[in-house]
Scaffold this motif. Structure first.
Motif, mmCIF file in Angstrom:
data_model
loop_
_atom_site.group_PDB
_atom_site.id
_atom_site.type_symbol
_atom_site.label_atom_id
_atom_site.label_comp_id
_atom_site.label_asym_id
_atom_site.label_seq_id
_atom_site.Cartn_x
_atom_site.Cartn_y
_atom_site.Cartn_z
ATOM 1 N N UNK A 11 0.946 -1.205 0.179
ATOM 2 C CA UNK A 11 0.035 -0.069 -0.052
ATOM 3 C C UNK A 11 0.831 1.154 -0.056
ATOM 4 N N UNK A 12 0.791 2.071 -1.053
ATOM 5 C CA UNK A 12 1.682 3.228 -1.253
ATOM 6 C C UNK A 12 0.682 4.450 -1.175
ATOM 7 N N UNK A 13 0.645 5.427 -0.246
ATOM 8 C CA UNK A 13 -0.341 6.335 0.126
ATOM 9 C C UNK A 13 0.307 7.624 -0.916
ATOM 10 N N UNK A 14 -0.384 8.373 -1.402
ATOM 11 C CA UNK A 14 -0.033 9.537 -2.243
ATOM 12 C C UNK A 14 0.674 9.103 -3.232
ATOM 13 N N UNK A 15 -0.079 8.268 -4.035
ATOM 14 C CA UNK A 15 0.742 7.438 -5.285
ATOM 15 C C UNK A 15 0.202 7.631 -6.556
ATOM 16 N N UNK A 16 -0.557 8.825 -6.787
ATOM 17 C CA UNK A 16 -1.210 9.128 -7.931
ATOM 18 C C UNK A 16 -0.518 10.028 -8.723
ATOM 19 N N UNK A 17 0.771 10.534 -8.189
ATOM 20 C CA UNK A 17 1.745 11.349 -8.930
ATOM 21 C C UNK A 17 3.032 11.354 -8.192
ATOM 22 N N UNK A 18 4.198 12.017 -9.197
ATOM 23 C CA UNK A 18 5.424 12.215 -8.521
ATOM 24 C C UNK A 18 6.069 11.218 -7.879
ATOM 25 N N UNK A 19 6.660 11.466 -6.574
ATOM 26 C CA UNK A 19 7.548 10.412 -5.888
ATOM 27 C C UNK A 19 6.631 9.106 -5.746
ATOM 28 N N UNK A 20 5.457 9.201 -5.156
ATOM 29 C CA UNK A 20 4.518 7.966 -4.711
ATOM 30 C C UNK A 20 4.272 7.233 -5.931
ATOM 31 N N UNK A 21 4.029 7.922 -7.183
ATOM 32 C CA UNK A 21 3.751 7.235 -8.426
ATOM 33 C C UNK A 21 4.915 6.460 -8.843
ATOM 34 N N UNK A 22 6.349 7.008 -8.654
ATOM 35 C CA UNK A 22 7.400 6.104 -9.040
ATOM 36 C C UNK A 22 7.712 5.006 -8.031
ATOM 37 N N UNK A 23 7.131 5.307 -6.707
ATOM 38 C CA UNK A 23 7.349 3.996 -6.027
ATOM 39 C C UNK A 23 6.624 2.966 -6.161
ATOM 40 N N UNK A 24 5.183 3.427 -6.664
ATOM 41 C CA UNK A 24 4.181 2.143 -6.770
ATOM 42 C C UNK A 24 4.674 1.364 -8.047
ATOM 43 N N UNK A 25 5.204 2.179 -9.054
ATOM 44 C CA UNK A 25 5.761 1.651 -10.386
ATOM 45 C C UNK A 25 7.085 0.728 -10.216
ATOM 46 N N UNK A 26 7.835 1.049 -9.126
ATOM 47 C CA UNK A 26 8.771 0.283 -9.180
ATOM 48 C C UNK A 26 8.425 -0.887 -8.367
ATOM 49 N N UNK A 27 7.831 -0.788 -7.479
ATOM 50 C CA UNK A 27 7.133 -1.918 -6.656
ATOM 51 C C UNK A 27 6.491 -3.195 -7.618
ATOM 52 N N UNK A 28 5.534 -2.461 -8.537
ATOM 53 C CA UNK A 28 4.806 -3.456 -9.317
ATOM 54 C C UNK A 28 5.856 -4.270 -10.446
ATOM 55 N N UNK A 29 6.676 -3.286 -10.823
ATOM 56 C CA UNK A 29 8.064 -3.780 -11.714
ATOM 57 C C UNK A 29 8.575 -5.025 -11.248
ATOM 58 N N UNK A 30 8.739 -4.961 -9.652
ATOM 59 C CA UNK A 30 9.435 -6.081 -9.133
ATOM 60 C C UNK A 30 8.553 -7.056 -8.464
ATOM 61 N N UNK A 31 7.244 -7.037 -9.054
ATOM 62 C CA UNK A 31 6.429 -8.185 -8.756
ATOM 63 C C UNK A 31 5.345 -7.910 -7.689
ATOM 64 N N UNK A 32 5.339 -7.177 -6.860
ATOM 65 C CA UNK A 32 4.345 -6.739 -6.073
ATOM 66 C C UNK A 32 3.084 -6.476 -6.366
ATOM 67 N N UNK A 33 1.869 -6.739 -5.768
ATOM 68 C CA UNK A 33 0.439 -6.360 -6.012
ATOM 69 C C UNK A 33 0.368 -5.070 -5.083
ATOM 70 N N UNK A 34 0.189 -4.091 -6.003
ATOM 71 C CA UNK A 34 0.379 -2.434 -5.251
ATOM 72 C C UNK A 34 -0.971 -1.722 -5.352
ATOM 73 N N UNK A 35 -1.416 -1.238 -4.091
ATOM 74 C CA UNK A 35 -2.575 -0.467 -4.024
ATOM 75 C C UNK A 35 -1.909 0.987 -4.166
ATOM 76 N N UNK A 36 -2.521 1.675 -5.260
ATOM 77 C CA UNK A 36 -2.280 2.915 -5.488
ATOM 78 C C UNK A 36 -3.163 3.962 -4.677
ATOM 79 N N UNK A 37 -2.896 4.922 -3.901
ATOM 80 C CA UNK A 37 -4.097 5.675 -3.265
ATOM 81 C C UNK A 37 -3.838 6.991 -3.487
ATOM 82 N N UNK A 38 -4.912 7.833 -3.371
ATOM 83 C CA UNK A 38 -4.744 9.105 -3.321
ATOM 84 C C UNK A 38 -6.356 9.586 -3.220
ATOM 85 N N UNK A 39 -6.264 11.024 -3.565
ATOM 86 C CA UNK A 39 -7.577 11.702 -3.742
ATOM 87 C C UNK A 39 -8.130 11.776 -4.924
#
Length: 256
Positions: A11-39
């Motif tokens: 679960x990555x909060x604030x992941x609809x843009x910028x740093x959070x988005x980059x984290x979510x994308x990196x996690x998913x690229x390494x095999x994780x199932x990711x929750x993208x979260x934001x407003x």
């Protein structure tokens, strides 16, 4: 990719843009199932679409983490359900950055910034850790900031919230280690602005002159550090704040 997070959930909060988005994308690229979260649902949908198009697994959950304990508990519960019953990795990234001077900061702004930047991750962590421990453990990564340790003329309110998150990182590492939950933080430096404004360098670019890096960083640089802390490669790392700031806080800046 090496699939360092294969079969993990995040679960990555604030992941609809910028740093959070980059984290979510990196996690998913390494095999994780990711929750993208934001407003913002539209931005969240675009991030999820991009991850899925690249072969990753992701879902979006809307959340306005304003500091209310119920909002944090609701996100934790919905994320667990979406991820099949467990959250292996929590990244407390969401934050806001109003930067009025101290004398110009009203109580409403003060409460809002502390609500989003400190209270929300505090209660989200409290909601995630028990089930994380019951599932055999997990990882929590907080986002700090370089200005928590290097004063600048403006931004006292924001920097104090990031100082709080870095302190919570150490306290939680001690509190949750017996439960099998590892806690660390990443302290980003000045990161590339979303889009250039005019021909003049941004204040952040000016502040990075004379540093070892010589310029601003990218969201991907922060995501790489967060990914490392989330992986088993960092299994012996506890209660640490990793500076990813181009040397801004650790090395004397030589004026050009």
């Amino acid at each position: 990719m090496s699939e360092r997070l294969r079969n993990r959930t995040a679960l990555v909060t604030g992941s609809t843009s910028n740093i959070g988005q980059a984290i979510a994308e990196a996690f998913a690229a390494e095999g994780a199932h990711v929750i993208v979260s934001g407003r913002n649902r539209d931005r969240g949908a675009r991030v999820v679409e991009g991850i899925r198009a690249a072969g990753g697994r992701a879902d979006f959950l809307a959340a306005d983490l304003d500091g209310g304990a119920e909002a944090s508990r609701s996100l934790a519960e919905r994320a667990r359900e979406t991820l099949g019953g467990r959250i292996d990795i929590l990244v407390n990234n969401a934050g806001i950055y109003p930067a009025p001077g101290t004398a110009d900061t009203d109580e409403t702004t003060f409460d809002q910034v502390y609500g989003v930047n400190v209270k929300a991750p505090f209660f989200l962590t409290a909601a995630v850790v028990p089930a994380m421990a019951d599932s055999g453990g997990g990882v929590i990564i907080n986002l700090g900031s370089w200005i928590a340790r290097l004063g600048v003329p403006r931004g006292a309110l924001y920097s104090s919230t990031k100082g709080a998150m870095e302190t919570l990182t150490r306290a939680w590492a001690a509190e949750f280690a017996p439960l099998g939950v590892r806690v660390n933080a990443v302290s980003p430096g000045v990161i590339l602005p979303p889009a250039p404004v005019g021909d003049e360098p941004s204040p952040g670019e000016v502040m990075m002159k004379g540093t070892p890096a010589g310029g601003v960083g990218t969201p991907a640089a922060i995501a790489a550090a967060v990914l490392w802390l989330a992986s088993d490669e960092a299994a012996f790392v506890h209660g640490t704040v990793v500076d990813v700031d181009g040397g801004r806080t650790g090395v004397a800046v030589i004026a050009a």
